[in-house]
Design a protein around this motif. Structure first.
Motif, PDB file in Angstrom:
ATOM      1  N   LEU A 220       4.052  -5.745  10.475  1.00 33.02           N
ATOM      2  CA  LEU A 220       4.097  -5.066   9.102  1.00 33.02           C
ATOM      3  C   LEU A 220       5.053  -4.171   8.953  1.00 33.02           C
ATOM      4  CD1 LEU A 220       0.249  -4.415   8.443  1.00 33.02           C
ATOM      5  CD2 LEU A 220       1.498  -6.263   7.468  1.00 33.02           C
ATOM      6  N   LEU A 221       5.499  -3.399   9.898  1.00 37.96           N
ATOM      7  CA  LEU A 221       6.732  -2.561   9.712  1.00 37.96           C
ATOM      8  C   LEU A 221       7.931  -3.201   9.458  1.00 37.96           C
ATOM      9  CD1 LEU A 221       7.810   0.233   9.639  1.00 37.96           C
ATOM     10  CD2 LEU A 221       7.716   0.627  11.912  1.00 37.96           C
ATOM     11  N   ALA A 222       8.031  -4.268  10.473  1.00 35.48           N
ATOM     12  CA  ALA A 222       9.285  -5.257  10.450  1.00 35.48           C
ATOM     13  C   ALA A 222       9.264  -5.958   9.019  1.00 35.48           C
ATOM     14  CB  ALA A 222       9.418  -6.066  11.479  1.00 35.48           C
ATOM     15  N   ASP A 223       8.088  -6.368   8.418  1.00 37.32           N
ATOM     16  CA  ASP A 223       8.165  -7.092   7.114  1.00 37.32           C
ATOM     17  C   ASP A 223       8.614  -6.265   5.926  1.00 37.32           C
ATOM     18  OD1 ASP A 223       7.273  -9.302   8.156  1.00 37.32           O
ATOM     19  OD2 ASP A 223       5.014  -8.941   7.288  1.00 37.32           O
ATOM     20  N   CYS A 224       8.338  -4.881   6.044  1.00 34.64           N
ATOM     21  CA  CYS A 224       8.935  -3.816   5.186  1.00 34.64           C
ATOM     22  C   CYS A 224      10.384  -3.915   5.316  1.00 34.64           C
ATOM     23  CB  CYS A 224       8.630  -2.458   5.498  1.00 34.64           C
ATOM     24  SG  CYS A 224       6.568  -1.855   5.374  1.00 34.64           S
ATOM     25  N   HIS A 225      11.107  -4.028   6.342  1.00 33.32           N
ATOM     26  CA  HIS A 225      12.422  -4.223   6.237  1.00 33.32           C
ATOM     27  C   HIS A 225      12.976  -5.781   5.965  1.00 33.32           C
ATOM     28  CE1 HIS A 225      11.649  -0.698   8.740  1.00 33.32           C
ATOM     29  NE2 HIS A 225      12.754  -0.172   8.451  1.00 33.32           N
ATOM     30  N   HIS A 226      12.392  -6.569   6.519  1.00 38.23           N
ATOM     31  CA  HIS A 226      12.817  -8.004   6.032  1.00 38.23           C
ATOM     32  C   HIS A 226      12.627  -8.187   4.595  1.00 38.23           C
ATOM     33  CE1 HIS A 226      11.638  -9.317  10.265  1.00 38.23           C
ATOM     34  NE2 HIS A 226      13.045  -9.125  10.345  1.00 38.23           N
ATOM     35  N   ASN A 227      11.579  -7.623   3.928  1.00 39.66           N
ATOM     36  CA  ASN A 227      11.023  -8.167   2.512  1.00 39.66           C
ATOM     37  C   ASN A 227      12.014  -7.060   1.539  1.00 39.66           C
ATOM     38  OD1 ASN A 227       9.394 -10.169   2.961  1.00 39.66           O
ATOM     39  ND2 ASN A 227       7.740  -8.788   3.217  1.00 39.66           N
TER      40      ASN A 227
END
Length: 164
Positions: free
Chosen positions: A96-103
């Motif tokens: 989810l933390l990686a998704d913050c950056h990717h999105n």
């Protein structure tokens, strides 16, 4: 390949196309980075967030998602709001933390942005360990397709953790 910078400073003062806001799910402001961006951006940011809440994001923004608004009085052109996960000792929420950056990067690219500034997402009130957040953030922005990625960190300890 992107240039990645690590600076000690105030994210609201960055002259970039996009400033990433470590928002809360309501999108209506809060403490920390979120409160600072809303205060400095002025009513234009809050008004845009209210419009989002009145439409597709009526229930708020989900963790890991990202959405853009104009930046109001900030030096940036846009604010990309993303909701970081609360750290848990019993559940791995790293994706989810990686998704913050990717999105956030995906939204920035859709806007035609060439530069973006990130705070240390989830490391404040959401208690994510700084060293782990730095590892996840650095891995997530690699090969992002944006010319300049700047991590704007609020203290020396966090800066040292993010800088390779």
């Amino acid at each position: 390949m992107a240039t990645i910078e690590y600076v000690l400073g105030d994210i609201t003062e960055q002259e970039v196309d996009v400033i990433v806001n470590a928002a809360n799910s309501s999108l209506l402001g809060g403490g920390g980075v979120d409160g600072a961006i809303h205060r400095k951006g002025g009513p234009e940011v809050l008004d845009a967030c209210r419009k989002l809440r009145a439409g597709h994001y009526g229930g708020g923004l989900k963790t890991g998602q990202a959405v853009a608004t104009p930046a109001g009085r900030l030096k940036a052109r846009w604010v990309v709001h993303t909701v970081g996960p609360v750290w848990s000792a019993t559940e791995d929420r790293s994706a989810l933390l990686a998704d913050c950056h990717h999105n956030a990067l995906k939204v920035a690219k859709s806007l035609g942005a060439r530069s973006i500034a990130f705070p240390a997402i989830s490391t404040g009130i959401y208690r994510w360990p700084v060293e782990d957040a730095a590892r996840i953030a650095n891995a997530a922005v690699r090969d992002a397709g944006i010319e300049l990625i700047r991590f704007v960190l609020f203290d020396e300890k966090t800066l040292n953790a993010y800088r390779p």
